[in-house]
Design a protein around this motif. Structure first.
Motif, short mmCIF file in Angstrom:
data_model
loop_
_atom_site.label_atom_id
_atom_site.label_comp_id
_atom_site.label_asym_id
_atom_site.label_seq_id
_atom_site.Cartn_x
_atom_site.Cartn_y
_atom_site.Cartn_z
N ASN A 76 1.09 -1.20 0.19
CA ASN A 76 -0.40 0.37 0.20
C ASN A 76 1.21 1.37 -0.31
N THR A 77 1.86 0.92 -0.58
CA THR A 77 3.31 2.18 -0.39
C THR A 77 2.79 2.71 -1.69
N SER A 78 2.82 2.86 -3.02
CA SER A 78 2.66 2.93 -3.69
C SER A 78 3.78 2.90 -4.73
N PHE A 79 4.71 1.64 -5.10
CA PHE A 79 5.97 1.70 -4.79
C PHE A 79 6.21 1.49 -6.35
N PHE A 80 5.14 1.20 -6.78
CA PHE A 80 5.37 0.89 -9.00
C PHE A 80 5.56 2.33 -9.53
N PRO A 81 5.41 3.17 -9.22
CA PRO A 81 5.91 4.48 -10.10
C PRO A 81 7.29 5.21 -9.72
N ASN A 82 7.67 4.50 -8.31
CA ASN A 82 8.76 4.71 -8.84
C ASN A 82 10.29 3.49 -9.51
N LEU A 83 9.58 2.81 -9.31
CA LEU A 83 10.38 1.22 -9.40
C LEU A 83 9.61 0.65 -10.55
N GLY A 84 9.65 1.59 -12.09
CA GLY A 84 9.30 1.02 -12.72
C GLY A 84 7.91 0.86 -14.18
N HIS A 85 6.35 1.30 -13.06
CA HIS A 85 5.41 1.52 -12.80
C HIS A 85 5.03 0.12 -13.34
N ASN A 86 5.36 -0.85 -13.71
CA ASN A 86 4.89 -2.39 -13.25
C ASN A 86 5.82 -3.47 -13.79
N LEU A 90 10.14 -3.32 -13.34
CA LEU A 90 10.87 -3.54 -12.33
C LEU A 90 11.94 -4.38 -13.00
N TYR A 91 11.54 -5.39 -13.90
CA TYR A 91 12.71 -6.39 -13.98
C TYR A 91 13.74 -6.33 -14.74
N GLN A 92 13.54 -4.98 -15.57
CA GLN A 92 14.10 -3.97 -16.39
C GLN A 92 15.51 -3.57 -15.50
N LYS A 93 14.74 -2.92 -14.53
CA LYS A 93 15.66 -1.90 -13.21
C LYS A 93 16.50 -3.62 -12.75
#
Ligand SMILES: *[C@@H]1O[C@H](CO)[C@@H](O)[C@H](O)[C@H]1NC(C)=O
Ligand SMILES: *[C@@H]1O[C@H](CO)[C@@H](O)[C@H](O)[C@H]1NC(C)=O
Length: 180
Positions: A76-86, A90-93
């Motif tokens: 519930n921390t809205s982490f996706f916008p900082n980690l690639g959006h999906n 994320l797995y590109q990073k």
């Protein structure tokens, strides 16, 4: 309940939410299951906020997933916008590649969980005694390496503190594939 082999009877359902408030309801218009089809548009396209996960018995029809689930939790921390959006971003990073990095030092981010059904303590019995010494429950962690430098895409319900992740992360995803 008798002890079960990890991953033997349960699978992990993952879904993304477009808004943090959507996940409690489970897969719905506001949150899409993204491992359920090979085309998998949500995996690539969604501008997601958070990730939800349910541990459900295998071979149950969709309409029984919620009621028969053992654990239901979400970020519930809205982490996706900082980690690639999906997950694709994320797995590109944090690429999931065999032998590319080392255990512990190169693991990906761990995000805290909120439990809608069950709690973090219920996670531990699903994993072997060796595995239980090497994690902190209550997180989802991405790209975790073990001592053989093999990578797990995702460890559900835990932050890993050791190098024997082959004893954890055994839960199959409910859909087609858990590979990044
Ligand atoms: C799930 O449980 C709720 C609450 O106990 C009940 O109202 C609902 O009918 C159940 N749904 C299914 C599909 O069994
Ligand atoms: C996430 O959930 C926890 C536990 O319910 C709560 O304390 C926290 O305020 C929530 N965070 C956000 C950003 O909503």
């Amino acid at each position: 309940m008798p002890a079960q082999e990890p991953g033997a009877r349960f699978c992990l359902l993952l879904f993304l939410s477009l808004a943090s408030s959507g996940l409690n309801a489970g897969p719905s218009l506001r949150s899409r299951s993204f491992f359920s089809s090979p085309e998998n548009t949500g995996y690539y396209d969604i501008q997601a906020q958070d990730l939800g996960m349910w541990h459900v018995p295998k071979k149950r029809p969709l309409q029984h997933w919620r009621n028969s689930s053992l654990l239901r939790y979400r970020t519930n921390t809205s982490f996706f916008p900082n980690l690639g959006h999906n997950l694709f971003g994320l797995y590109q990073k944090y690429p999931v590649k065999y032998g590319s990095e080392s255990c512990q030092t190169d693991n990906g981010p761990a995000i805290p969980l909120v439990y809608d059904f069950g709690d973090a303590e219920k996670t531990a019995p699903y994993y072997s005694p060796v595995g239980q010494r090497e994690f902190v429950a209550g997180f989802v962690q991405f790209r975790v390496f073990n001592s053989e430098r093999a990578a797990n895409a995702l460890c559900a319900g835990m932050r890993v503190t050791g190098c024997n992740t082959e004893h954890m992360s055994h839960e199959d995803t409910c859909g087609v594939s858990s590979q990044a």
